[in-house]
Design a protein around this motif. Structure first.
Motif, PDB file in Angstrom:
ATOM      1  N   ALA A 137       0.837  -1.196   0.000  1.00 46.75           N
ATOM      2  CA  ALA A 137       0.000   0.000   0.000  1.00 46.75           C
ATOM      3  C   ALA A 137       0.868   1.241   0.000  1.00 46.75           C
ATOM      4  CB  ALA A 137      -0.924   0.013   1.207  1.00 46.75           C
ATOM      5  N   GLU A 138       0.258   2.355  -0.356  1.00 49.89           N
ATOM      6  CA  GLU A 138       0.879   3.664  -0.227  1.00 49.89           C
ATOM      7  C   GLU A 138       0.082   4.456   0.800  1.00 49.89           C
ATOM      8  OE1 GLU A 138       0.953   5.280  -4.182  1.00 49.89           O
ATOM      9  OE2 GLU A 138       3.015   4.598  -4.487  1.00 49.89           O
ATOM     10  N   GLU A 139       0.758   4.919   1.837  1.00 49.73           N
ATOM     11  CA  GLU A 139       0.106   5.647   2.915  1.00 49.73           C
ATOM     12  C   GLU A 139       0.546   7.107   2.899  1.00 49.73           C
ATOM     13  OE1 GLU A 139      -2.063   6.345   6.581  1.00 49.73           O
ATOM     14  OE2 GLU A 139      -2.212   5.052   4.820  1.00 49.73           O
ATOM     15  N   THR A 140      -0.411   8.021   3.030  1.00 50.34           N
ATOM     16  CA  THR A 140      -0.116   9.447   3.089  1.00 50.34           C
ATOM     17  C   THR A 140      -0.111   9.889   4.541  1.00 50.34           C
ATOM     18  OG1 THR A 140      -1.152   9.804   0.930  1.00 50.34           O
ATOM     19  CG2 THR A 140      -0.775  11.747   2.299  1.00 50.34           C
ATOM     20  N   VAL A 141       1.073  10.056   5.103  1.00 51.08           N
ATOM     21  CA  VAL A 141       1.238  10.481   6.498  1.00 51.08           C
ATOM     22  C   VAL A 141       1.143  12.005   6.541  1.00 51.08           C
ATOM     23  CG1 VAL A 141       2.700  10.328   8.538  1.00 51.08           C
ATOM     24  CG2 VAL A 141       2.762   8.509   6.816  1.00 51.08           C
ATOM     25  N   GLN A 142       0.308  12.521   7.446  1.00 51.02           N
ATOM     26  CA  GLN A 142       0.001  13.951   7.453  1.00 51.02           C
ATOM     27  C   GLN A 142       0.418  14.614   8.758  1.00 51.02           C
ATOM     28  OE1 GLN A 142      -4.252  14.151   6.302  1.00 51.02           O
ATOM     29  NE2 GLN A 142      -3.880  12.203   5.242  1.00 51.02           N
ATOM     30  N   LEU A 143       0.964  15.820   8.632  1.00 49.14           N
ATOM     31  CA  LEU A 143       1.413  16.608   9.781  1.00 49.14           C
ATOM     32  C   LEU A 143       0.544  17.852   9.908  1.00 49.14           C
ATOM     33  CD1 LEU A 143       3.505  17.437  12.018  1.00 49.14           C
ATOM     34  CD2 LEU A 143       4.743  18.620  10.179  1.00 49.14           C
ATOM     35  N   TYR A 144      -0.014  18.060  11.102  1.00 43.73           N
ATOM     36  CA  TYR A 144      -0.811  19.247  11.407  1.00 43.73           C
ATOM     37  C   TYR A 144      -0.205  19.946  12.613  1.00 43.73           C
ATOM     38  CZ  TYR A 144      -4.306  16.923   8.490  1.00 43.73           C
ATOM     39  OH  TYR A 144      -4.956  16.296   7.451  1.00 43.73           O
ATOM     40  N   VAL A 145      -0.438  21.258  12.705  1.00 43.42           N
ATOM     41  CA  VAL A 145       0.056  22.046  13.832  1.00 43.42           C
ATOM     42  C   VAL A 145      -1.060  22.953  14.327  1.00 43.42           C
ATOM     43  CG1 VAL A 145       1.668  23.846  14.568  1.00 43.42           C
ATOM     44  CG2 VAL A 145       2.480  21.974  13.137  1.00 43.42           C
ATOM     45  N   ARG A 146      -1.149  23.117  15.642  1.00 46.29           N
ATOM     46  CA  ARG A 146      -2.106  24.050  16.242  1.00 46.29           C
ATOM     47  C   ARG A 146      -1.376  25.043  17.130  1.00 46.29           C
ATOM     48  NH1 ARG A 146      -7.189  22.868  20.451  1.00 46.29           N
ATOM     49  NH2 ARG A 146      -7.751  25.076  20.691  1.00 46.29           N
ATOM     50  N   ASP A 147      -1.657  26.326  16.924  1.00 49.15           N
ATOM     51  CA  ASP A 147      -1.167  27.392  17.782  1.00 49.15           C
ATOM     52  C   ASP A 147      -2.180  27.560  18.909  1.00 49.15           C
ATOM     53  OD1 ASP A 147      -0.253  29.690  18.961  1.00 49.15           O
ATOM     54  OD2 ASP A 147       0.023  30.801  17.093  1.00 49.15           O
ATOM     55  N   MET A 148      -1.763  27.294  20.143  1.00 50.43           N
ATOM     56  CA  MET A 148      -2.707  27.269  21.254  1.00 50.43           C
ATOM     57  C   MET A 148      -3.146  28.664  21.702  1.00 50.43           C
ATOM     58  SD  MET A 148      -3.142  24.095  21.573  1.00 50.43           S
ATOM     59  CE  MET A 148      -4.129  24.051  23.065  1.00 50.43           C
ATOM     60  N   ALA A 149      -2.367  29.701  21.415  1.00 51.03           N
ATOM     61  CA  ALA A 149      -2.732  31.064  21.828  1.00 51.03           C
ATOM     62  C   ALA A 149      -2.055  32.063  20.902  1.00 51.03           C
ATOM     63  CB  ALA A 149      -2.344  31.328  23.282  1.00 51.03           C
ATOM     64  N   GLY A 150      -2.815  32.576  19.917  1.00 52.22           N
ATOM     65  CA  GLY A 150      -2.262  33.523  18.971  1.00 52.22           C
ATOM     66  C   GLY A 150      -2.753  34.938  19.227  1.00 52.22           C
ATOM     67  N   GLU A 151      -2.150  35.898  18.531  1.00 50.87           N
ATOM     68  CA  GLU A 151      -2.564  37.296  18.651  1.00 50.87           C
ATOM     69  C   GLU A 151      -3.946  37.499  18.047  1.00 50.87           C
ATOM     70  OE1 GLU A 151      -2.917  41.482  17.253  1.00 50.87           O
ATOM     71  OE2 GLU A 151      -2.590  39.743  15.969  1.00 50.87           O
ATOM     72  N   THR A 152      -4.301  36.710  17.032  1.00 50.39           N
ATOM     73  CA  THR A 152      -5.657  36.625  16.491  1.00 50.39           C
ATOM     74  C   THR A 152      -6.093  35.170  16.564  1.00 50.39           C
ATOM     75  OG1 THR A 152      -4.913  36.281  14.214  1.00 50.39           O
ATOM     76  CG2 THR A 152      -5.219  38.552  14.929  1.00 50.39           C
ATOM     77  N   VAL A 153      -7.382  34.925  16.374  1.00 51.30           N
ATOM     78  CA  VAL A 153      -7.895  33.568  16.488  1.00 51.30           C
ATOM     79  C   VAL A 153      -7.199  32.652  15.488  1.00 51.30           C
ATOM     80  CG1 VAL A 153      -9.814  34.011  14.895  1.00 51.30           C
ATOM     81  CG2 VAL A 153      -9.987  32.160  16.564  1.00 51.30           C
ATOM     82  N   ARG A 154      -6.853  31.439  15.940  1.00 46.09           N
ATOM     83  CA  ARG A 154      -6.111  30.497  15.116  1.00 46.09           C
ATOM     84  C   ARG A 154      -6.931  29.233  14.900  1.00 46.09           C
ATOM     85  NH1 ARG A 154      -4.010  31.972  12.153  1.00 46.09           N
ATOM     86  NH2 ARG A 154      -2.300  30.520  11.885  1.00 46.09           N
ATOM     87  N   PRO A 155      -6.717  28.526  13.779  1.00 47.78           N
ATOM     88  CA  PRO A 155      -7.457  27.283  13.519  1.00 47.78           C
ATOM     89  C   PRO A 155      -7.106  26.189  14.523  1.00 47.78           C
ATOM     90  CG  PRO A 155      -6.434  28.139  11.511  1.00 47.78           C
ATOM     91  CD  PRO A 155      -5.859  28.916  12.653  1.00 47.78           C
ATOM     92  N   LEU A 156      -8.007  25.224  14.653  1.00 52.47           N
ATOM     93  CA  LEU A 156      -7.752  24.087  15.528  1.00 52.47           C
ATOM     94  C   LEU A 156      -6.621  23.211  15.005  1.00 52.47           C
ATOM     95  CD1 LEU A 156     -11.347  22.962  16.528  1.00 52.47           C
ATOM     96  CD2 LEU A 156      -9.722  24.342  17.826  1.00 52.47           C
ATOM     97  N   ARG A 157      -6.393  23.256  13.715  1.00 52.81           N
ATOM     98  CA  ARG A 157      -5.281  22.527  13.101  1.00 52.81           C
ATOM     99  C   ARG A 157      -5.034  23.074  11.710  1.00 52.81           C
ATOM    100  NH1 ARG A 157      -9.482  19.479  13.821  1.00 52.81           N
ATOM    101  NH2 ARG A 157      -8.559  18.450  15.630  1.00 52.81           N
ATOM    102  N   GLU A 158      -3.787  23.024  11.290  1.00 53.64           N
ATOM    103  CA  GLU A 158      -3.401  23.437   9.947  1.00 53.64           C
ATOM    104  C   GLU A 158      -2.475  22.378   9.358  1.00 53.64           C
ATOM    105  OE1 GLU A 158      -2.892  28.009   9.333  1.00 53.64           O
ATOM    106  OE2 GLU A 158      -2.022  27.513  11.281  1.00 53.64           O
ATOM    107  N   LEU A 159      -2.738  21.959   8.143  1.00 57.85           N
ATOM    108  CA  LEU A 159      -1.855  21.007   7.471  1.00 57.85           C
ATOM    109  C   LEU A 159      -0.536  21.692   7.158  1.00 57.85           C
ATOM    110  CD1 LEU A 159      -1.569  18.166   6.149  1.00 57.85           C
ATOM    111  CD2 LEU A 159      -2.347  19.229   4.020  1.00 57.85           C
TER     112      LEU A 159
END
Length: 219
Positions: A137-159
């Protein structure tokens, strides 16, 4: 078998079928490609580029939603005055990045090379990915990051990255991602493009929902 140009409400379809093949609008050679997938000549390896909702009332639903000021209880308790639906979960039926194949892919423990990051260095995230099934099989491993406290509202996760790896039956590979300070920047209210010191979460997995979380701090 689905031929469509946008996400659909598939609750009843998934309840009545063992599997669903999403072809979108595949073009003139789509028939041959679909036949190879259905007969096992090729293995499915695509991933959803859009989240699929539980119902039309959830639309718009997307993986990088902003954090609400009244989040739902993480234990699933239904209480008043929080962000929730009465008849469906907050999460999509099928999340962004989701996809299955003809084998079973398992993720081991993930690790970070350090718990802190600054502009002069980078972190390395490592995760073991194992094909525990009987077919390659071919697996697509994905990395996301969340900024827990930004100067403006930030997404829950970003690819922030992904890597497609081929795994033979029974094979395990170590997949690594580099996380840099530059990857954590965004446009602030004064339109400056920079990062905020503080706590972040790195998330790695097969889609935007089923992830392993690792905390680190930007200094």
């Amino acid at each position: 078998m689905l031929f469509n140009g946008r996400p659909l409400d598939l609750r009843d379809v998934l309840n009545e079928t063992d599997a669903v093949l999403e072809a979108w609008y595949p073009g003139t050679n789509g028939g041959a490609a679909v036949a190879e997938l259905l007969y096992g000549i090729a293995a499915p390896s695509g991933r959803l580029t859009m989240s699929f909702p539980h119902s039309a009332g959830q639309i718009p639903v997307y993986y990088n939603v902003f954090n609400t000021g009244r989040p739902q209880d993480p234990n699933g308790e239904r209480v008043r005055y929080v962000s929730q639906y009465l008849d469906v979960p907050n999460e999509p039926l099928l999340p962004f990045g989701y996809g299955l194949g003809y084998t079973d892919i398992r993720y081991g423990e993930a690790s970070l090379s350090s718990g802190t990051l600054n502009a002069d260095c980078k972190l390395t995230l490592t995760v073991a990915v194992t094909n525990s099934g009987e077919f390659a099989a071919e697996e697509t491993v994905q990395l996301y990051v969340r900024d827990m406290a930004g100067e403006t509202v930030r997404p829950l996760r970003e690819l922030k990255g992904f890597e497609k790896v081929r795994l033979e039956a029974g094979e395990t590979k170590m997949v690594t991602f580099e996380i840099t300070e530059e990857m954590l920047r965004y446009h602030h209210s004064d339109l400056q493009y920079n990062s905020d010191p503080g706590r972040f979460l790195a998330m790695v997995g097969p889609n935007s929902r089923d992830v392993r979380e690792l905390a680190f701090e930007l200094r």
